[in-house]
Enzyme design. Structure first.
Site, PDB file in Angstrom:
ATOM      1  N   ALA A  64       0.790  -1.229   0.000  1.00  0.00           N
ATOM      2  CA  ALA A  64       0.000   0.000   0.000  1.00  0.00           C
ATOM      3  C   ALA A  64       0.832   1.295   0.000  1.00  0.00           C
ATOM      4  O   ALA A  64       0.620   2.155  -0.868  1.00  0.00           O
ATOM      5  CB  ALA A  64      -0.989  -0.024   1.172  1.00  0.00           C
ATOM      6  N   ARG A  90      -5.772  -0.375  -8.942  1.00  0.00           N
ATOM      7  CA  ARG A  90      -6.091  -1.382  -7.933  1.00  0.00           C
ATOM      8  C   ARG A  90      -7.057  -0.753  -6.927  1.00  0.00           C
ATOM      9  O   ARG A  90      -6.870   0.399  -6.525  1.00  0.00           O
ATOM     10  CB  ARG A  90      -4.822  -1.894  -7.242  1.00  0.00           C
ATOM     11  CG  ARG A  90      -3.850  -2.536  -8.264  1.00  0.00           C
ATOM     12  CD  ARG A  90      -2.756  -3.309  -7.587  1.00  0.00           C
ATOM     13  NE  ARG A  90      -3.290  -4.491  -6.904  1.00  0.00           N
ATOM     14  CZ  ARG A  90      -2.596  -5.218  -6.030  1.00  0.00           C
ATOM     15  NH1 ARG A  90      -1.363  -4.878  -5.729  1.00  0.00           N
ATOM     16  NH2 ARG A  90      -3.142  -6.272  -5.454  1.00  0.00           N
ATOM     17  N   GLN A  97       4.701 -13.190  -2.034  1.00  0.00           N
ATOM     18  CA  GLN A  97       5.460 -12.016  -1.584  1.00  0.00           C
ATOM     19  C   GLN A  97       6.302 -12.312  -0.340  1.00  0.00           C
ATOM     20  O   GLN A  97       7.311 -11.645  -0.105  1.00  0.00           O
ATOM     21  CB  GLN A  97       4.511 -10.845  -1.281  1.00  0.00           C
ATOM     22  CG  GLN A  97       3.773 -10.285  -2.484  1.00  0.00           C
ATOM     23  CD  GLN A  97       2.414 -10.922  -2.668  1.00  0.00           C
ATOM     24  OE1 GLN A  97       2.175 -12.064  -2.256  1.00  0.00           O
ATOM     25  NE2 GLN A  97       1.503 -10.211  -3.297  1.00  0.00           N
ATOM     26  N   ASP A 118      -3.716  -2.757   3.984  1.00  0.00           N
ATOM     27  CA  ASP A 118      -4.021  -2.061   2.735  1.00  0.00           C
ATOM     28  C   ASP A 118      -5.070  -0.975   2.951  1.00  0.00           C
ATOM     29  O   ASP A 118      -5.084   0.030   2.239  1.00  0.00           O
ATOM     30  CB  ASP A 118      -4.454  -3.048   1.659  1.00  0.00           C
ATOM     31  CG  ASP A 118      -3.248  -3.814   1.146  1.00  0.00           C
ATOM     32  OD1 ASP A 118      -2.878  -4.810   1.781  1.00  0.00           O
ATOM     33  OD2 ASP A 118      -2.631  -3.367   0.164  1.00  0.00           O
ATOM     34  N   ASN A 157      -6.137  -6.565   4.468  1.00  0.00           N
ATOM     35  CA  ASN A 157      -4.728  -6.834   4.166  1.00  0.00           C
ATOM     36  C   ASN A 157      -4.683  -8.076   3.272  1.00  0.00           C
ATOM     37  O   ASN A 157      -5.720  -8.670   2.952  1.00  0.00           O
ATOM     38  CB  ASN A 157      -3.927  -7.031   5.466  1.00  0.00           C
ATOM     39  CG  ASN A 157      -2.428  -7.082   5.229  1.00  0.00           C
ATOM     40  OD1 ASN A 157      -1.880  -6.241   4.505  1.00  0.00           O
ATOM     41  ND2 ASN A 157      -1.746  -8.049   5.813  1.00  0.00           N
ATOM     42  N   LYS A 158      -3.498  -8.447   2.855  1.00  0.00           N
ATOM     43  CA  LYS A 158      -3.293  -9.573   1.929  1.00  0.00           C
ATOM     44  C   LYS A 158      -4.093 -10.806   2.338  1.00  0.00           C
ATOM     45  O   LYS A 158      -4.193 -11.139   3.511  1.00  0.00           O
ATOM     46  CB  LYS A 158      -1.787  -9.884   1.900  1.00  0.00           C
ATOM     47  CG  LYS A 158      -1.353 -11.016   0.998  1.00  0.00           C
ATOM     48  CD  LYS A 158      -1.843 -10.890  -0.425  1.00  0.00           C
ATOM     49  CE  LYS A 158      -1.450  -9.579  -1.075  1.00  0.00           C
ATOM     50  NZ  LYS A 158      -2.231  -9.313  -2.312  1.00  0.00           N
TER      51      LYS A 158
END
Lengths: 323, 323
Positions: B46, B78, B176, B217, B227-228
């Site tokens: 982010a 995004r 990631q 995020d 978040n992810k």
């Protein structure tokens, strides 16, 4: 469909390392080859490991090998799945009573597959029309033969005309979900979607999952269940979201000698299974990984255990010992 | 280390798609190139997305482009990370007041990086000597510059001589963790191990994890955190095991206009990210996948949110709005 069979003294296995993009048969000519196939996961899934070991014993018997040695070779392959030890003991006892080892192994295989059909019948009643079912790893035909364990109720519901949908956890690191369960669902024509393991909780919280069914590698007397790594996380998140969480396994997977799941030995496999994804290295050179292959889900997260003799609460496992 | 910088009118980015095995610089010559870099995850995380968008605005300004158009091109990349919209609004307002867009973008980047240093100072106090910290995805220098968000307290603790160990969730589908966080830990010399996302719960239950720190995020007014994908599962399992679960994020990640995390738009990305792992297809041909890129962790699972102005309980987020 059989994941493993015995033909002209050769143990033949669908090479599950190669699926879904390549369909190859692995031929094991000696008990050492059979041990290799179990260790390297040519075959995997607790019931299929048991059947493979039974055929390995039959092969050793035909080859007039020292059966204590064959027993040890096959035993020292993978530590967690109880079916391996169950099958080896079944074979050793039968042979010591003067039985024909080939017939014994075939009898063992047929009985496990028939048990899975009954698991399907017992579990199918839990599945309502329209259910969206999440499963982890592969507890399908490739892990048993024909029906599978976790997939037995799913296949039975589908064949009985219920409209169902299956969420397939990809199941890193070995991707048994994306590679094997998805392949089985596709062969059978069951609607499904593969998801990253990380996404299971997302769909559970969104109301997209009606029930979870997984297999098991070993079940302790207190109802704790060892199964593929990640099962514990799914069970906790299902519990948090009020989603029924079922384990499907034949009685050969129960280890009544253990009072708690914490006593189940957990295999830790090569870090390369994490550092690589199929043939591609994904991690920086020099980084290390940890790779436990199984985890233990405490009984409190489990709604029921679907067996060939009925569906039981984890708290009822203890009483099955007496049967 | 910077994940993105502005040089001679070109936005330059470490190509994070290629790490850790290849270190390449991606050069964006137009705002369209910048939008591509955000969308295709040449840059991700982010705060870094925000900084990249700020540079994209500066580039459009230098090229005397229609700034409303540039704003829209960069905005429609995004949907989840709040920093993207925060940075674009910061730039638009500054430019409309007659500011120098290049200076504004540099000011934005420097301020975010300085905020992350403060996040490190504030979060470092929570880390005790000997702590084993689990993190998910990459909220490191590659997601911000220099300190990172989730990694800022970790780096600060390490530099202050505390002995720490980091569990790196590999973070499928884009890896990631295995690719980027492991690379950062290795560069810094911090002891770490990569694990399959499925194994986080195993190590939590075994008592091997002292705390969890992740990035964010977008954070809603009620303290819910997007978040992810997978963060939600880790938070639930940490909560179940009594392990403190912290989120580290600058105030630019807070979206005070949303009363609940359920209002945060969740990006669903291409199914190919699940069907393939790097370049290898892992799923059978014909199988489909679902690929939500983020999930929402309800405030009740979050111990605290580490910001540049202090550590807050999720219930205190509402009051930060007035600052």
């Amino acid at each position: 469909m059989r994941a493993v069979w015995f033909e002209d003294g050769i143990v033949k296995l669908i090479d599950q390392r190669k699926l879904p993009l390549h369909f190859e048969i692995f031929e094991a000519s000696t008990p050492e080859d059979v041990a290799f196939a179990i260790k390297e996961m040519v075959v995997r899934g607790a019931p299929a490991i048991g059947i493979t070991a039974a055929y390995g014993m039959a092969q050793g018997w035909l080859q007039r090998r020292n059966m204590d040695e064959v027993f040890e070779i096959l035993k020292n392959t993978r530590p967690t799945a109880h079916d391996l030890f169950y099958a080896l003991n079944f074979m050793r006892e039968g042979i010591s009573r003067g039985g024909d080892a080939v017939k014994l192994a075939e009898e063992y295989a047929e009985s496990i597959i028939e048990k899975c059909r009954k698991i399907g019948e017992n579990g199918e009643k839990l599945i309502k029309d329209g259910y969206r079912i999440l499963t982890h790893c592969n507890a399908g035909a490739l892990a048993v033969g024909d029906w599978g364990t976790a997939t037995a109720p799913i296949r039975m519901a589908y064949r009985n005309g219920k409209k169902i949908f299956v969420w397939v956890d990809e199941t890193r690191p070995r991707l048994q979900g994306a590679r094997l369960t998805a392949w089985e669902m596709q062969q059978e024509g069951i609607e499904h979607a593969i998801i990253a393991d990380n996404a299971a909780g997302y769909f559970m919280r969104k109301g997209g999952v009606d029930m979870v069914i997984v297999g098991a590698d070993r079940i302790a007397s207190n109802g704790d269940v060892a199964n593929k790594i990640g099962t514990y996380e799914k069970a906790v998140v299902a519990h948090e979201n009020g989603i029924p969480f079922y384990v499907a396994a034949p009685i050969s997977t129960f280890d009544f000698s253990l009072s708690s799941g914490d006593d189940i030995p957990i295999e830790e496999r090569s870090e390369d299974e994490v550092l690589f994804c199929r043939e591609c290295r994904i991690a920086p050179h020099g980084s290390r990984a940890r790779n436990p292959a199984f985890d233990v889900t405490p009984a409190k997260y489990i709604t029921g255990i679907i067996t060939e003799i009925g569906v039981f609460k984890p708290s009822e496992v203890e009483k099955l010992k007496k049967l």
